[in-house]
Design an enzyme around this catalytic site. Sequence first.
Site, PDB file in Angstrom:
ATOM      1  N   VAL A  12       0.964  -1.026  -0.024  1.00 16.66           N
ATOM      2  CA  VAL A  12       0.073   0.123  -0.288  1.00 16.66           C
ATOM      3  C   VAL A  12       0.916   1.154  -0.084  1.00 16.66           C
ATOM      4  CG1 VAL A  12      -2.127  -1.007   1.025  1.00 16.66           C
ATOM      5  CG2 VAL A  12      -0.298  -0.001   2.638  1.00 16.66           C
ATOM      6  N   LEU A  14       3.274   4.022   1.234  1.00 21.70           N
ATOM      7  CA  LEU A  14       3.368   4.546   2.769  1.00 21.70           C
ATOM      8  C   LEU A  14       2.024   5.346   3.058  1.00 21.70           C
ATOM      9  CD1 LEU A  14       5.399   4.919   5.005  1.00 21.70           C
ATOM     10  CD2 LEU A  14       6.343   7.187   3.942  1.00 21.70           C
ATOM     11  N   HIS A  15       0.996   4.524   3.351  1.00 20.25           N
ATOM     12  CA  HIS A  15      -0.316   4.854   3.561  1.00 20.25           C
ATOM     13  C   HIS A  15      -0.780   4.092   4.864  1.00 20.25           C
ATOM     14  CE1 HIS A  15      -0.405   7.481  -0.003  1.00 20.25           C
ATOM     15  NE2 HIS A  15       0.001   6.512  -0.620  1.00 20.25           N
ATOM     16  N   ALA A  16      -2.050   4.715   5.210  1.00 13.55           N
ATOM     17  CA  ALA A  16      -2.764   3.764   6.300  1.00 13.55           C
ATOM     18  C   ALA A  16      -1.621   3.418   7.326  1.00 13.55           C
ATOM     19  CB  ALA A  16      -3.257   2.546   5.596  1.00 13.55           C
ATOM     20  N   PRO A  18       1.115   1.460   7.519  1.00 14.76           N
ATOM     21  CA  PRO A  18       2.748   1.998   7.628  1.00 14.76           C
ATOM     22  C   PRO A  18       2.840   3.316   7.886  1.00 14.76           C
ATOM     23  CG  PRO A  18       1.918   0.504   5.757  1.00 14.76           C
ATOM     24  CD  PRO A  18       0.569   0.782   6.467  1.00 14.76           C
TER      25      PRO A  18
END
Length: 85
Positions: A12, A14-16, A18
């Site tokens: 994903v 560097l989103h959500a 992480p």
Amino acid sequence: MAERKVIVESSVGLHARPAATFVQTAAKAPIDITVGKPGRPPVSAKSILSILALDVRNGEVIVIHADGDGADQVLDELAAIVSVP
């Protein structure tokens, strides 16, 4: 100033989750830490909104900078977070 260039391995980017883990780790450090894409201005690694606005995707390179005592250790921790597939 210490620096790490890291390829983001998370599916994903560097989103959500992480991104949240990255920001939480950076926020614990009492030093200045920035992150950015090569050729673009860096942002604070302690700001979730700034991190999400970078729109870092799987396979992209980021550059993390830290300045102060323990910079190398923090950079290693942050690099490990984005290196997990």
